[in-house]
Design an enzyme around this catalytic site. Structure first.
Site, PDB file in Angstrom:
ATOM      1  N   ASP A 187      -2.962 -18.394   0.977  1.00 45.32           N
ATOM      2  CA  ASP A 187      -3.975 -19.102   0.178  1.00 45.32           C
ATOM      3  C   ASP A 187      -4.645 -20.188   1.019  1.00 45.32           C
ATOM      4  O   ASP A 187      -5.867 -20.348   1.020  1.00 45.32           O
ATOM      5  CB  ASP A 187      -3.378 -19.666  -1.123  1.00 45.32           C
ATOM      6  CG  ASP A 187      -2.009 -20.299  -0.955  1.00 45.32           C
ATOM      7  OD1 ASP A 187      -1.461 -20.294   0.172  1.00 45.32           O
ATOM      8  OD2 ASP A 187      -1.469 -20.814  -1.960  1.00 45.32           O
ATOM      9  N   TYR A 234       0.821  -1.206   0.000  1.00 45.68           N
ATOM     10  CA  TYR A 234       0.000   0.000   0.000  1.00 45.68           C
ATOM     11  C   TYR A 234       0.857   1.260   0.000  1.00 45.68           C
ATOM     12  O   TYR A 234       0.442   2.296  -0.497  1.00 45.68           O
ATOM     13  CB  TYR A 234      -0.902   0.033   1.243  1.00 45.68           C
ATOM     14  CG  TYR A 234      -2.166  -0.754   1.111  1.00 45.68           C
ATOM     15  CD1 TYR A 234      -2.135  -2.067   0.691  1.00 45.68           C
ATOM     16  CD2 TYR A 234      -3.389  -0.179   1.408  1.00 45.68           C
ATOM     17  CE1 TYR A 234      -3.297  -2.799   0.578  1.00 45.68           C
ATOM     18  CE2 TYR A 234      -4.555  -0.906   1.302  1.00 45.68           C
ATOM     19  CZ  TYR A 234      -4.507  -2.215   0.886  1.00 45.68           C
ATOM     20  OH  TYR A 234      -5.653  -2.924   0.774  1.00 45.68           O
ATOM     21  N   ASP A 274      -6.198  -7.052   4.513  1.00 49.81           N
ATOM     22  CA  ASP A 274      -7.333  -6.387   3.873  1.00 49.81           C
ATOM     23  C   ASP A 274      -8.257  -7.431   3.254  1.00 49.81           C
ATOM     24  O   ASP A 274      -9.470  -7.433   3.469  1.00 49.81           O
ATOM     25  CB  ASP A 274      -6.810  -5.420   2.799  1.00 49.81           C
ATOM     26  CG  ASP A 274      -7.934  -4.633   2.138  1.00 49.81           C
ATOM     27  OD1 ASP A 274      -8.959  -4.397   2.802  1.00 49.81           O
ATOM     28  OD2 ASP A 274      -7.776  -4.259   0.966  1.00 49.81           O
ATOM     29  N   LYS A 329       3.186 -15.630   2.753  1.00 53.82           N
ATOM     30  CA  LYS A 329       3.340 -16.391   1.505  1.00 53.82           C
ATOM     31  C   LYS A 329       4.835 -16.647   1.355  1.00 53.82           C
ATOM     32  O   LYS A 329       5.469 -16.263   0.359  1.00 53.82           O
ATOM     33  CB  LYS A 329       2.743 -15.563   0.342  1.00 53.82           C
ATOM     34  CG  LYS A 329       2.682 -16.275  -0.990  1.00 53.82           C
ATOM     35  CD  LYS A 329       1.661 -17.395  -1.063  1.00 53.82           C
ATOM     36  CE  LYS A 329       1.779 -18.126  -2.393  1.00 53.82           C
ATOM     37  NZ  LYS A 329       0.993 -19.383  -2.436  1.00 53.82           N
ATOM     38  N   ASP A 353     -12.217  -8.990   4.767  1.00 51.21           N
ATOM     39  CA  ASP A 353     -13.490  -8.969   4.025  1.00 51.21           C
ATOM     40  C   ASP A 353     -14.058 -10.387   3.974  1.00 51.21           C
ATOM     41  O   ASP A 353     -15.253 -10.595   4.158  1.00 51.21           O
ATOM     42  CB  ASP A 353     -13.280  -8.464   2.583  1.00 51.21           C
ATOM     43  CG  ASP A 353     -13.641  -6.986   2.436  1.00 51.21           C
ATOM     44  OD1 ASP A 353     -13.283  -6.205   3.344  1.00 51.21           O
ATOM     45  OD2 ASP A 353     -14.272  -6.620   1.429  1.00 51.21           O
TER      46      ASP A 353
HETATM   47  C1  IPM Z   1     -10.303  -1.229   4.519  1.00 55.48           C
HETATM   48  C2  IPM Z   1     -10.618  -0.592   3.190  1.00 55.48           C
HETATM   49  C3  IPM Z   1      -9.458   0.292   2.805  1.00 55.48           C
HETATM   50  C4  IPM Z   1      -8.211  -0.568   2.711  1.00 55.48           C
HETATM   51  C5  IPM Z   1      -9.658   1.076   1.497  1.00 55.48           C
HETATM   52  C6  IPM Z   1     -10.939   1.885   1.506  1.00 55.48           C
HETATM   53  C7  IPM Z   1      -8.468   1.937   1.189  1.00 55.48           C
HETATM   54  O1  IPM Z   1     -10.866  -1.553   2.230  1.00 55.48           O
HETATM   55  O2  IPM Z   1     -10.198  -0.503   5.521  1.00 55.48           O
HETATM   56  O3  IPM Z   1     -10.177  -2.445   4.578  1.00 55.48           O
HETATM   57  O4  IPM Z   1      -8.004  -1.218   1.698  1.00 55.48           O
HETATM   58  O5  IPM Z   1      -7.469  -0.582   3.669  1.00 55.48           O
HETATM   59 MN    MN Z   2     -10.752  -3.592   2.953  1.00 60.81          MN
END
Ligand code: IPM
Ligand code: MN
Length: 353
Positions: free
Chosen positions: A219, A142, A243, A187, A247
């Site tokens: 993975d 990032y 990240d 990884k 999710d």
């Molecule tokens: C998160 C979000 C952010 C990230 C984005 C919006 C930049 O997806 O907080 O997980 O990728 O860190």
């Molecule tokens: Mn995210």
């Protein structure tokens, strides 16, 4: 306790869920006699529209001068669909993390028994899953050197020993307070940066013999997380993997609208939902305020105010039990409750219990 809180509502559903987060903080503050001073500041697309930058200097100053930041969400589709855009709302979030030195992002994955059926996974897999993902937040791809050419582009996944070591220590602190099981996700069979992570972890783990440390390739971890989420207690991983995995992990619980997070490090800590700005839901009073409200619970707990956190968690649980739920988690035939109604119900519950 006196607390100065910077309030960054941002974009999309941000302002609506923030209103409820603040209502709950107020209810708790009144109950326990805390003095809260709020300072609102702009960020994201809202700030781009107003002053041309997604994390203006003044917002940074407000954050630095506060004890905590309550953050909602940033993002707007008009930027997502325009790859030529020079400035994006998400840069504001990244700038905030970097400038505040928030290297540790704590994302707890807790399931609510009454919502297990909302998960796309089978009940018996989800039931009792309870782990936290600790995502390194200011390093890796990032923030590493980038090139964005028309024929070639790259991001650099760069980590220093010091960055890896400090996030691992955060992981061990949590593991010691939990089930003493830490999984380092990397990884290392392919990436040099991951081999550094693994080497550092193999040294640091010797200082924590009470904790069982294991290593898992990302993975494999992404598979294991939906196959056997109960396996995990504390996961520590780099920025990008964290990240993606969080999710994925949010699906386990049945709604992304339930997951809070804390980002901590060198300066003012930030408490924010894991979900984004959900522009489609903006202004419709349908967004779930619970992730924002639980982020406020994490904020109180960060300051050692455990009981305050517990009171919020109990009120959230009571709202779910009473079927006071936003549409995405409501039972069939259940009454309609919007963002405001759920938030107010939770704040009232705190006031009257
Ligand atoms: C998160 C979000 C952010 C990230 C984005 C919006 C930049 O997806 O907080 O997980 O990728 O860190
Ligand atoms: Mn995210």
């Amino acid at each position: 306790m006196k607390l100065k809180i910077a309030v960054l509502a941002g974009d999309g559903i941000g302002p609506e869920i923030m209103e409820q987060g603040v209502a709950v903080v107020n209810a708790v503050a009144r109950k326990f006699g805390h003095g809260i001073e709020y300072r609102e500041a702009i960020c994201g697309a809202d700030a781009i529209d107003k002053v041309g930058a997604p994390f203006p200097e003044e917002t940074f100053r407000t954050c630095m001068e506060s004890d905590a930041v309550l953050f909602a969400a940033v993002g707007d589709p008009k930027y997502d669909n325009d790859p030529t855009s020079k400035v994006r709302p998400e840069q504001g979030l990244l700038a905030m993390r970097k400038k505040l030195g928030l290297y540790a992002n704590i994302r707890p994955i807790e399931t609510f028994d009454c919502l297990v059926h909302k998960s796309p996974l089978k009940d018996e897999i989800v039931h009792g899953a309870d782990f936290i993902c600790i995502r390194e937040l200011t390093g890796g791809m990032y923030f590493g050197p980038k090139k964005e050419g028309t024929d070639e582009a790259y991001d650099t996944n760069i980590y220093s020993r010091a960055e890896v070591e400090r996030i691992l220590r955060v992981g061990y602190k949590y593991a010691l307070a939990r089930k003493r099981h830490l999984t380092v996700v990397d990884k290392a069979n392919v990436l040099a940066s991951s081999r550094l992570w693994r080497n550092v972890a193999m040294e640091v783990m010797k200082e924590y013999p009470e904790v069982t440390t294991d290593f898992m390739f990302v993975d494999n971890a992404s598979m294991r997380m939906i196959q056997e989420p109960r396996f995990f207690d504390v996961i520590v991983t780099e920025n990008t993997f964290g990240d993606i995995l969080t999710d994925e992990a949010s699906c386990i619980t049945g709604s992304m609208g339930l997951l809070p997070s804390a980002s901590t490090g060198e300066h003012t800590p930030v408490f924010e939902p894991v979900h984004g700005s959900w522009p489609q839901g903006k202004g419709l009073n349908i967004a779930n305020p619970i992730a924002q409200i639980l982020s406020a619970a994490m904020m109180f707990e960060y300051f050692g105010l455990k009981e305050e956190g517990t009171v919020i968690r109990k009120a959230v649980q009571a709202s779910l039990d009473a079927k006071v739920r936003t549409p995405e988690i409501q039972v069939e035939g259940g009454a309609h409750y919007g963002t405001r109604e759920v938030g107010q119900w939770i704040a009232d519950y705190i006031r009257s219990h």
